[in-house]
Design a protein around this motif. Structure first.
Motif, mmCIF file in Angstrom:
data_model
loop_
_atom_site.group_PDB
_atom_site.id
_atom_site.type_symbol
_atom_site.label_atom_id
_atom_site.label_comp_id
_atom_site.label_asym_id
_atom_site.label_seq_id
_atom_site.Cartn_x
_atom_site.Cartn_y
_atom_site.Cartn_z
ATOM 1 N N THR B 144 -5.882 9.157 -6.433
ATOM 2 C CA THR B 144 -6.615 8.314 -7.375
ATOM 3 C C THR B 144 -6.622 6.908 -6.802
ATOM 4 O O THR B 144 -5.576 6.285 -6.640
ATOM 5 C CB THR B 144 -5.958 8.341 -8.765
ATOM 6 O OG1 THR B 144 -5.990 9.691 -9.250
ATOM 7 C CG2 THR B 144 -6.717 7.445 -9.735
ATOM 8 N N GLU B 145 -7.838 6.467 -6.427
ATOM 9 C CA GLU B 145 -7.975 5.142 -5.790
ATOM 10 C C GLU B 145 -8.842 4.284 -6.705
ATOM 11 O O GLU B 145 -9.942 4.675 -7.060
ATOM 12 C CB GLU B 145 -8.645 5.294 -4.411
ATOM 13 C CG GLU B 145 -8.585 4.023 -3.578
ATOM 14 C CD GLU B 145 -9.166 4.200 -2.162
ATOM 15 O OE1 GLU B 145 -9.852 5.214 -1.920
ATOM 16 O OE2 GLU B 145 -8.934 3.323 -1.325
ATOM 17 N N ASN B 146 -8.340 3.142 -7.075
ATOM 18 C CA ASN B 146 -9.047 2.245 -7.995
ATOM 19 C C ASN B 146 -9.507 2.983 -9.258
ATOM 20 O O ASN B 146 -10.641 2.826 -9.699
ATOM 21 C CB ASN B 146 -10.256 1.602 -7.300
ATOM 22 C CG ASN B 146 -9.847 0.846 -6.043
ATOM 23 O OD1 ASN B 146 -8.784 0.229 -5.999
ATOM 24 N ND2 ASN B 146 -10.683 0.913 -5.016
ATOM 25 N N GLY B 147 -8.613 3.811 -9.773
ATOM 26 C CA GLY B 147 -8.915 4.498 -11.021
ATOM 27 C C GLY B 147 -9.801 5.716 -10.884
ATOM 28 O O GLY B 147 -10.080 6.405 -11.866
ATOM 29 N N GLU B 148 -10.227 6.002 -9.655
ATOM 30 C CA GLU B 148 -11.159 7.105 -9.463
ATOM 31 C C GLU B 148 -10.488 8.210 -8.664
ATOM 32 O O GLU B 148 -9.891 7.945 -7.618
ATOM 33 C CB GLU B 148 -12.380 6.580 -8.690
ATOM 34 C CG GLU B 148 -13.574 7.507 -8.698
ATOM 35 C CD GLU B 148 -14.680 6.970 -7.778
ATOM 36 O OE1 GLU B 148 -15.597 7.736 -7.467
ATOM 37 O OE2 GLU B 148 -14.587 5.786 -7.373
ATOM 38 N N ARG B 149 -10.602 9.439 -9.146
ATOM 39 C CA ARG B 149 -9.991 10.551 -8.412
ATOM 40 C C ARG B 149 -10.906 10.939 -7.258
ATOM 41 O O ARG B 149 -12.100 11.140 -7.451
ATOM 42 C CB ARG B 149 -9.781 11.756 -9.353
ATOM 43 C CG ARG B 149 -8.883 12.831 -8.743
ATOM 44 C CD ARG B 149 -8.005 13.483 -9.824
ATOM 45 N NE ARG B 149 -6.855 14.165 -9.249
ATOM 46 C CZ ARG B 149 -6.835 15.461 -8.908
ATOM 47 N NH1 ARG B 149 -7.901 16.211 -9.091
ATOM 48 N NH2 ARG B 149 -5.745 16.007 -8.395
ATOM 49 N N ARG B 150 -10.357 10.995 -6.090
ATOM 50 C CA ARG B 150 -11.133 11.332 -4.900
ATOM 51 C C ARG B 150 -10.366 12.335 -4.070
ATOM 52 O O ARG B 150 -9.152 12.397 -4.107
ATOM 53 C CB ARG B 150 -11.351 10.093 -4.012
ATOM 54 C CG ARG B 150 -12.193 9.004 -4.606
ATOM 55 C CD ARG B 150 -12.273 7.833 -3.616
ATOM 56 N NE ARG B 150 -12.781 8.276 -2.333
ATOM 57 C CZ ARG B 150 -12.465 7.736 -1.159
ATOM 58 N NH1 ARG B 150 -11.614 6.742 -1.104
ATOM 59 N NH2 ARG B 150 -12.973 8.196 -0.037
#
Lengths: 317, 317
Positions: B144-150
């Motif tokens: 999870t990078e900057n609130g976004e799951r990638r």
């Protein structure tokens, strides 16, 4: 003023530098030869397009006329250490980057014209550089080496063999099936002047003209078409054009090259002052001709040549 | 003596150098991790195979443990000048040659195992280096990078992000469909000893074991299987193994990693003298265990580790 130039490598690139200096406000479109393209180490190499791009973009090795300035050859040595060739083609570390980017974009599905535009985004050559075709065309040369007849890629003939063998035939393989790249015919149709720089008449400009539709578009264009002789005093100014001229049965004289292009294509032809006696012969063939200095000894001398070409075009209009 | 080693990158390569020194007459087969392979600039890069090859072949950058000695980065700078990335992966000019040769051979239809053998012809690593599989396997990591799951490629997680984010899942994409490369199962079946060096238990050795048939072949081999803990005193000796151990729910302790491999796989396990209190716990899990110095501070220290592993294998036979 819209100028379209059909260009090979070193000679074409240097002429273009002079032309830009002579006509800074002109909108110049370059139709580049891709017949000497070659796949090396799995990478697509476009020597003529790159020579134009590097020369006009300030990245060229000025002394040799091709390749990058401040170049190193680490990668090439490493490939040789793996026993992987060819070793006769001098790809430098900086130059490799161009071929890697090009190959990656082509593999992603972009046509060569789009790839060339993307590469030019970096180099800002100040001209619109179009490959003659997005289709694969490869000039092959028939030679007899050690008693055996072989067909070699043009680069192998030019670089490895240094044109030391007679070129028995020069064939732009794939040209018959190739289509002009997007923009090529449109540029020719809307040109104010079309110039043939002193590039190789057979393997550079001849290959461009071999793409169906291009010769017809040049010959049929409203614009005057003026060429500059790559032959001065009976020999090529640089390179080994005489070897490939012999293959197509053309003498290495300024007048013979003009007749080879033909009056249907050329409206004007510049010969060097050393060939002043060729003027009458060229004019007799129906092509306006002037004798002016044609040695590209520097940008100013080359700009003067470009001005002469534009002046002759104006007169021939 | 036939020794088979399952190896990742730096840790595996350094261990192998010690093993070669400890058992100079042994016939060593290395099954290398290819789950961290990545396509960069259209080229196939196999970081772990190359680290083993360069380390054992004398071409490694000793200080950083990966990449070539005496390396330059001209090509990488040129690619960046074209705006072509990624810039976070440090491919040097010498290293590029390996990837160009590999990519060219793969494009010509050779499987990765044959390509690896051809590359090793140059490097003469003194071991037989086999990729775990000729099929494409790529380890991906969920973050999870900057609130976004990638989901990112392992190299992006490891190199660009430096494992600074929690690895929420580690998936060897393609592993389930992969087949062991030719020679892998045969080497395991005929081995006298099988060693797991202190490589990453999840993304290096774990990925190799994820190729269907390999774990079974290791567990079912007649040879004793001995591993060396990559965790010393509750932390990885090098790298960021703790981050990916957490993703698979394994504590970063020498004993927990042994239990993670399991008694069905391991016959013996070496822990560092700092973890002597783990010996009883590991033995209670049914795995023979000894505490010995496990810091690979040089070839002699590493050779001593290898001798300890072979000794434990002998005892566990």
């Amino acid at each position: 003023m819209r100028i379209v130039v059909l260009a090979g490598g070193i000679g074409g690139a240097r002429f273009l530098r002079g032309l830009k200096s002579a006509a800074p406000a002109a909108e110049i479109t370059v139709i580049g030869n891709t017949g000497d393209d070659i796949h090396l180490f799995g990478l697509k190499v476009c020597p003529d397009l790159d020579t134009v791009m590097y020369t006009l973009g300030g990245g060229i090795n000025e002394d040799q006329g091709w390749g990058r300035a401040d170049e190193s050859f680490t990668l090439k040595e490493e490939l040789a250490a793996y026993g992987v060739g060819p070793t006769w083609f001098g790809l430098g570390d900086r130059d490799f980057a161009t071929h890697i980017v090009r190959t990656q974009m082509l593999a992603a599905g972009y046509p060569l014209s789009a790839v060339t535009e993307a590469l030019c985004d970096r180099w800002q050559p100040g001209v619109r550089l179009l490959p003659m075709s997005d289709d694969r065309v490869e000039t092959h040369v028939a030679v007899t080496e050690n008693g055996e007849r072989r067909v070699v890629h043009f680069q192998e003939y030019w670089v490895r063999l240094r044109a030391s063998l007679a070129a028995e035939a020069v064939v732009p393989v794939g040209a018959e099936q190739a289509k002009p790249a997007p923009g090529v015919l449109e540029a020719l149709a809307s040109a104010d002047v079309i110039l043939l720089p002193p590039s190789n008449p057979v393997v550079s400009i001849g290959t461009i003209l071999a793409v169906p539709g291009i010769r017809e578009a040049v010959a049929g264009a409203a614009a005057p078409v003026v060429g500059l002789s790559p032959i001065v005093g009976g020999a090529p100014v640089r390179g080994m054009a005489d070897k490939v001229l012999a293959a197509v049965g053309v003498e290495s004289t300024a007048a013979a090259v003009a007749r080879h292009y033909g009056a249907d294509l050329l409206d004007g032809w510049l010969v060097d002052t050393a060939d002043a006696d060729a003027v009458a012969e060229v004019e007799a063939a129906g092509i306006a001709c002037r004798a002016v200095p044609l040695m590209m000894t520097g940008t100013e001398a080359t700009a003067a040549m470009a001005r002469e070409a534009l002046s002759l075009a104006e007169a021939a209009r």
